[in-house]
Design an enzyme around this catalytic site. Structure first.
Site, mmCIF file in Angstrom:
data_model
loop_
_atom_site.group_PDB
_atom_site.id
_atom_site.type_symbol
_atom_site.label_atom_id
_atom_site.label_comp_id
_atom_site.label_asym_id
_atom_site.label_seq_id
_atom_site.Cartn_x
_atom_site.Cartn_y
_atom_site.Cartn_z
ATOM 1 N N LYS A 105 75.812 33.532 58.271
ATOM 2 C CA LYS A 105 74.609 34.122 58.854
ATOM 3 C C LYS A 105 74.545 33.782 60.337
ATOM 4 C CE LYS A 105 69.563 34.120 58.063
ATOM 5 N NZ LYS A 105 68.492 33.533 57.210
ATOM 6 N N SER A 184 65.607 36.739 55.079
ATOM 7 C CA SER A 184 66.247 37.088 56.331
ATOM 8 C C SER A 184 67.770 37.006 56.288
ATOM 9 C CB SER A 184 65.720 36.180 57.441
ATOM 10 O OG SER A 184 66.134 34.833 57.230
ATOM 11 N N SER A 208 64.520 33.468 51.727
ATOM 12 C CA SER A 208 65.488 34.194 52.544
ATOM 13 C C SER A 208 66.932 34.065 52.093
ATOM 14 C CB SER A 208 65.370 33.761 54.009
ATOM 15 O OG SER A 208 64.184 34.275 54.562
#
Length: 499
Positions: A105, A184, A208
């Site tokens: 990420k 996210s 997330s």
């Protein structure tokens, strides 16, 4: 490969290549193969890390034009794979992750590879790796690239849209492309579902990891807070944030988790096949929020009972109080922790005020939604303020009690709940307030694993397993046992919209 921030998604005509067609080995089904199976092939000389890495890079080039989950690929990945092959040829493989391609990420510091947290303001890459990246490199993992994410972890606006960032545009759900991937860690979930890497690393403050994994139909694991180092990760709150694995198979998540934690624990060895028999599982249905999720949970309960589980219906208390106190605490922690992180980077804004001003001057950043949470965080009390301290104490204490008390009263091994409702259409009107079960484990810092459990048409729905502090091995064990008893996951079909 980078994604232009303001361009609309480019959709391929027809279906993307089948999972086994990318790369030089048509017999390799990237969607189905596990890390232990890959290691067995590599040890036998039937596969190399270079071939595996090339297969994933070719698949990214072919498929990600639709999904838009990979922000950039690492030009050093083929060389890392070749070095892994040299080690293996000499009998010096570093463990089960050696030679395995991993996506990260883009809020995880990776030297020379961006780390934008989705924002165009963080354009200068960091000079050093986050601690978890150091661990991955030491384990021989191939750092394949960075995934798109919801900008600033979905903490810039209460009206933000999951999966969108100024740096990467909109990530799409690979099952139905006009549906949302959730945030996210949206890119990490969507990329793993689309077989663009063997595993990925996401981060979670509240939902997330588990929501993007579940909504894209894969496995996600949020570990006990503190098990994985947060050093070098763009924060919302160091008191809640944690990195964790995203994978297509629980065994792969367990192997990745062992490396991320780095304390010699072997989570894969704890995945015993008989975890369900004789267990007591509390079912927190969240019933009535979504009919399709209710149906999937009922099916999951049937799976548990057939596996020998005693099912206990439960309700987790204090949820409204946890949510209210928790949000106010996060606003204070965000400004404090983010500015402490920004001080470690060069060539980027150093304060929340400077980020606000950057966004106001940028042609892309405010094109979809505003920055109302930034303004609220700017006005929030300090980290030493008594009101803040009471809010944090209240949120954390009640979240822990909501799990601990229920488990103690009913003598439970784990609690199961629906992770998500079917993915919503991405429309830039803000994410809907819907079904979710992540808050108790997120705010308490307790472990939570999501596993595919069913579908609403083509859209995946998962169930979560959570338990008390430090029960990471138990949670993964139950997730793996459920996965074995209900192997419902399937590869996405990249439908442009629902029929």
């Amino acid at each position: 490969m980078s994604t232009a921030p303001a361009a609309p998604p480019q959709l391929l005509v027809g279906a993307p290549p089948a999972h086994g067609e990318a790369g030089p080995r048509p017999d390799l089904d990237l969607d189905a193969v596990t890390i232990p199976e890959l290691v067995e092939r590599m040890d036998a000389g039937a596969l190399t890390s270079v071939e595996l890495t090339r297969a994933y890079l070719e698949r990214i080039a072919a498929v990600d034009r639709q999904v838009r989950s990979v922000l950039l690929v690492n030009p050093e990945a083929p060389a890392q794979a070749a070095e892994s092959d040299r080690r293996r040829a000499l009998g010096r493989a570093l463990g089960p992750l050696d030679g395995i391609p991993v996506l990260l990420k883009d809020n995880i510091d990776t030297r020379g590879l961006g780390t934008t947290a989705g924002s165009r303001a963080l354009g200068v890459p960091p000079a050093e790796d986050a601690e978890l990246v150091v661990r991955l490199r030491a384990a021989g993992a191939v750092v394949l690239g960075k995934t798109n994410m919801s900008e600033w972890g979905n903490f810039r606006s209460a009206w933000s849209t999951s999966g969108w960032s100024g740096a990467g545009g909109q990530t799409n759900n690979p099952h139905v492309l006009d549906r949302n991937p959730c945030g996210s860690s949206s890119g990490s979930g969507a990329a793993v579902a689309a077989s663009l890497a063997q595993v990925a690393v996401g981060t979670e403050t509240n939902g997330s990891i588990v929501c993007p994994a579940s909504q894209s139909g894969v496995v996600g694991f949020k570990p006990t807070h503190g098990r994985v180092s947060g050093a070098g990760i763009v924060p919302i709150s160091t008191r809640q944030d944690t990195a964790g694995p995203v994978a297509r198979h629980v065994v792969d998540a367990a192997i990745l988790m062992s490396v991320l934690e780095g304390r010699g624990v072997d989570y894969a060895a704890a995945l015993t096949p008989d975890a369900l028999r004789g267990a007591r599982v509390g079912v927190w249905r969240r019933a009535g929020h979504d009919a399709e999720a209710d149906r999937v949970v009922e099916s999951a309960v049937d799976v548990l009972r057939r596996g020998g589980v005693t099912v206990v219906e439960v309700d987790l208390p204090y949820q409204d109080l946890i949510a209210t106190a928790g949000l106010r605490a996060l606003l204070t922690e965000f400004r404090h922790d983010l500015e402490a992180y920004l001080a470690t980077r060069t060539g980027v804004p150093r304060t929340l005020r400077a980020l606000i001003e950057f966004n106001e001057a940028d042609p892309v950043e405010l094109s979809r939604f505003g920055q109302d949470l930034f303004f609220e965080a700017e006005k929030a009390p300090s980290i030493t303020d008594p009101t803040y301290l009471d809010q944090r104490r209240t949120a954390t204490d009640l979240a822990r009690r909501s799990i601990d008390e229920v488990m103690e009263v009913h003598r439970l091994d784990v609690i199961m709940a629906p992770t998500n409702a079917p993915a919503w259409r991405t429309d830039y009107a803000g994410d809907p307030v819907g079904l979710g079960s992540s808050t108790p484990a997120a705010v308490s810092g307790y472990p939570n694993a999501t596993v595919p459990a069913g579908f609403a048409g083509p859209l995946p729905i998962g169930v979560s397993f959570m338990a008390g502090h430090g029960a990471d091995a138990a949670v993964l064990r139950f997730a793996a046992a459920f996965e074995r008893a209900a192997p419902v996951r399937r590869a996405p079909t990249y439908l442009p919209t629902l029929p």
